[in-house]
Design a protein around this motif. Structure first.
Motif, PDB file in Angstrom:
ATOM      1  N   THR A  87      14.532 -23.073  -9.024  1.00  0.00           N
ATOM      2  CA  THR A  87      13.652 -22.345  -8.106  1.00  0.00           C
ATOM      3  C   THR A  87      14.314 -22.050  -6.759  1.00  0.00           C
ATOM      4  OG1 THR A  87      12.644 -24.442  -7.461  1.00  0.00           O
ATOM      5  CG2 THR A  87      11.522 -23.161  -9.164  1.00  0.00           C
ATOM      6  N   HIS A  88      15.081 -22.999  -6.236  1.00  0.00           N
ATOM      7  CA  HIS A  88      15.739 -22.755  -4.940  1.00  0.00           C
ATOM      8  C   HIS A  88      16.756 -21.621  -5.061  1.00  0.00           C
ATOM      9  CE1 HIS A  88      13.848 -26.093  -2.936  1.00  0.00           C
ATOM     10  NE2 HIS A  88      14.251 -26.921  -3.886  1.00  0.00           N
ATOM     11  N   TRP A  89      17.511 -21.639  -6.142  1.00  0.00           N
ATOM     12  CA  TRP A  89      18.513 -20.601  -6.374  1.00  0.00           C
ATOM     13  C   TRP A  89      17.843 -19.241  -6.545  1.00  0.00           C
ATOM     14  CZ3 TRP A  89      23.184 -18.936  -5.877  1.00  0.00           C
ATOM     15  CH2 TRP A  89      23.687 -17.940  -6.698  1.00  0.00           C
ATOM     16  N   LEU A  90      16.798 -19.198  -7.361  1.00  0.00           N
ATOM     17  CA  LEU A  90      16.110 -17.927  -7.590  1.00  0.00           C
ATOM     18  C   LEU A  90      15.457 -17.414  -6.308  1.00  0.00           C
ATOM     19  CD1 LEU A  90      14.562 -18.635 -11.092  1.00  0.00           C
ATOM     20  CD2 LEU A  90      16.505 -17.158 -10.552  1.00  0.00           C
ATOM     21  N   LEU A  96      17.640 -12.476  -0.861  1.00  0.00           N
ATOM     22  CA  LEU A  96      18.877 -11.802  -0.496  1.00  0.00           C
ATOM     23  C   LEU A  96      19.026 -10.413  -1.123  1.00  0.00           C
ATOM     24  CD1 LEU A  96      21.642 -12.308   0.945  1.00  0.00           C
ATOM     25  CD2 LEU A  96      22.479 -13.125  -1.252  1.00  0.00           C
ATOM     26  N   LEU A  97      18.537 -10.261  -2.360  1.00  0.00           N
ATOM     27  CA  LEU A  97      18.831  -9.059  -3.140  1.00  0.00           C
ATOM     28  C   LEU A  97      17.563  -8.334  -3.578  1.00  0.00           C
ATOM     29  CD1 LEU A  97      21.399 -10.780  -5.512  1.00  0.00           C
ATOM     30  CD2 LEU A  97      21.967  -9.304  -3.584  1.00  0.00           C
ATOM     31  N   TYR A  98      17.767  -7.113  -4.040  1.00  0.00           N
ATOM     32  CA  TYR A  98      16.689  -6.402  -4.718  1.00  0.00           C
ATOM     33  C   TYR A  98      16.522  -7.028  -6.095  1.00  0.00           C
ATOM     34  CZ  TYR A  98      17.288  -2.832  -1.120  1.00  0.00           C
ATOM     35  OH  TYR A  98      17.378  -2.172   0.074  1.00  0.00           O
ATOM     36  N   PRO A  99      15.306  -7.113  -6.603  1.00  0.00           N
ATOM     37  CA  PRO A  99      15.091  -7.757  -7.904  1.00  0.00           C
ATOM     38  C   PRO A  99      15.950  -7.178  -9.031  1.00  0.00           C
ATOM     39  CG  PRO A  99      12.996  -7.401  -6.817  1.00  0.00           C
ATOM     40  CD  PRO A  99      14.045  -6.718  -5.980  1.00  0.00           C
ATOM     41  N   GLU A 100      16.190  -5.871  -9.013  1.00  0.00           N
ATOM     42  CA  GLU A 100      16.983  -5.264 -10.089  1.00  0.00           C
ATOM     43  C   GLU A 100      18.473  -5.629 -10.005  1.00  0.00           C
ATOM     44  OE1 GLU A 100      16.369  -2.066  -6.879  1.00  0.00           O
ATOM     45  OE2 GLU A 100      15.121  -3.544  -7.886  1.00  0.00           O
ATOM     46  N   VAL A 105      24.223 -10.005 -10.490  1.00  0.00           N
ATOM     47  CA  VAL A 105      24.873 -11.113  -9.778  1.00  0.00           C
ATOM     48  C   VAL A 105      24.997 -12.324 -10.701  1.00  0.00           C
ATOM     49  CG1 VAL A 105      24.605 -12.764  -7.882  1.00  0.00           C
ATOM     50  CG2 VAL A 105      24.175 -10.345  -7.494  1.00  0.00           C
ATOM     51  N   GLN A 106      23.944 -12.613 -11.458  1.00  0.00           N
ATOM     52  CA  GLN A 106      23.997 -13.752 -12.372  1.00  0.00           C
ATOM     53  C   GLN A 106      25.034 -13.522 -13.473  1.00  0.00           C
ATOM     54  OE1 GLN A 106      19.706 -14.004 -13.152  1.00  0.00           O
ATOM     55  NE2 GLN A 106      19.747 -16.009 -12.151  1.00  0.00           N
ATOM     56  N   GLU A 107      25.139 -12.304 -13.952  1.00  0.00           N
ATOM     57  CA  GLU A 107      26.148 -11.993 -14.963  1.00  0.00           C
ATOM     58  C   GLU A 107      27.553 -12.153 -14.381  1.00  0.00           C
ATOM     59  OE1 GLU A 107      27.446  -8.411 -18.035  1.00  0.00           O
ATOM     60  OE2 GLU A 107      25.676  -8.171 -16.781  1.00  0.00           O
ATOM     61  N   PHE A 108      27.747 -11.691 -13.149  1.00  0.00           N
ATOM     62  CA  PHE A 108      29.041 -11.838 -12.492  1.00  0.00           C
ATOM     63  C   PHE A 108      29.417 -13.315 -12.368  1.00  0.00           C
ATOM     64  CE2 PHE A 108      31.381 -12.717  -8.577  1.00  0.00           C
ATOM     65  CZ  PHE A 108      32.553 -12.032  -8.842  1.00  0.00           C
ATOM     66  N   ILE A 109      28.476 -14.133 -11.941  1.00  0.00           N
ATOM     67  CA  ILE A 109      28.745 -15.568 -11.806  1.00  0.00           C
ATOM     68  C   ILE A 109      29.064 -16.170 -13.172  1.00  0.00           C
ATOM     69  CG2 ILE A 109      27.708 -17.790 -11.196  1.00  0.00           C
ATOM     70  CD1 ILE A 109      26.242 -16.245  -8.930  1.00  0.00           C
ATOM     71  N   GLY A 110      28.377 -15.712 -14.198  1.00  0.00           N
ATOM     72  CA  GLY A 110      28.676 -16.178 -15.550  1.00  0.00           C
ATOM     73  C   GLY A 110      30.096 -15.844 -15.963  1.00  0.00           C
ATOM     74  N   TYR A 111      30.555 -14.645 -15.631  1.00  0.00           N
ATOM     75  CA  TYR A 111      31.936 -14.270 -15.954  1.00  0.00           C
ATOM     76  C   TYR A 111      32.942 -15.150 -15.214  1.00  0.00           C
ATOM     77  CZ  TYR A 111      30.826 -10.163 -18.728  1.00  0.00           C
ATOM     78  OH  TYR A 111      30.382  -9.329 -19.713  1.00  0.00           O
ATOM     79  N   CYS A 112      32.550 -15.663 -14.060  1.00  0.00           N
ATOM     80  CA  CYS A 112      33.440 -16.564 -13.319  1.00  0.00           C
ATOM     81  C   CYS A 112      33.623 -17.899 -14.040  1.00  0.00           C
ATOM     82  CB  CYS A 112      32.897 -16.811 -11.913  1.00  0.00           C
ATOM     83  SG  CYS A 112      32.950 -15.355 -10.856  1.00  0.00           S
TER      84      CYS A 112
END
Length: 122
Positions: A87-90, A96-100, A105-112
């Protein structure tokens, strides 16, 4: 790189009463032989899974308990499929971001988390 000095000192102490001349050179030779004996060929990174502290998370969403294989790197994080939503992360992402943009961003972090630079274009 691991500091070889503690190993060299231990070998020196083991050999000092048995070897007379050129002990330091012989210790160096023993360390070199140990390096050769322990050498393994580099293995290619596996790009379809993330090795975790308690098992392997595959990119298709399946999880295998345990550590059945030697891996290049293992994240010190335990996978818990029953963990509550972060919940804190979400909340941070929504502030910070637009919902779309959040899935991107989550996919990018996953690729990392995987050792690959091959992002699939949909």
């Amino acid at each position: 790189m691991v500091d070889p000095m503690p190993l060299r000192c231990e070998i020196f102490e083991m050999m000092r009463e048995y070897v007379g001349a050129k002990l330091a050179k012989k210790v160096t030779n023993v360390v070199d032989v140990l390096k050769l004996a322990a050498q393994v060929e580099d293995f290619p990174p596996v790009t379809d899974r993330i090795a975790l502290a308690n098992g392997t998370l595959y990119l298709d969403g399946t999880f295998q308990e345990g550590k059945p294989e030697i891996v290049r790197n293992r994240l010190p994080v335990k996978y818990d499929p029953k963990a509550p939503q972060p919940t804190h992360w979400l909340r941070f992402l929504y502030d910070l971001l637009y919902p779309e943009d959040i899935p991107t961003v989550q996919e990018f972090i996953g690729y990392c988390l995987i050792p690959s630079d091959n992002a699939h274009v949909r």
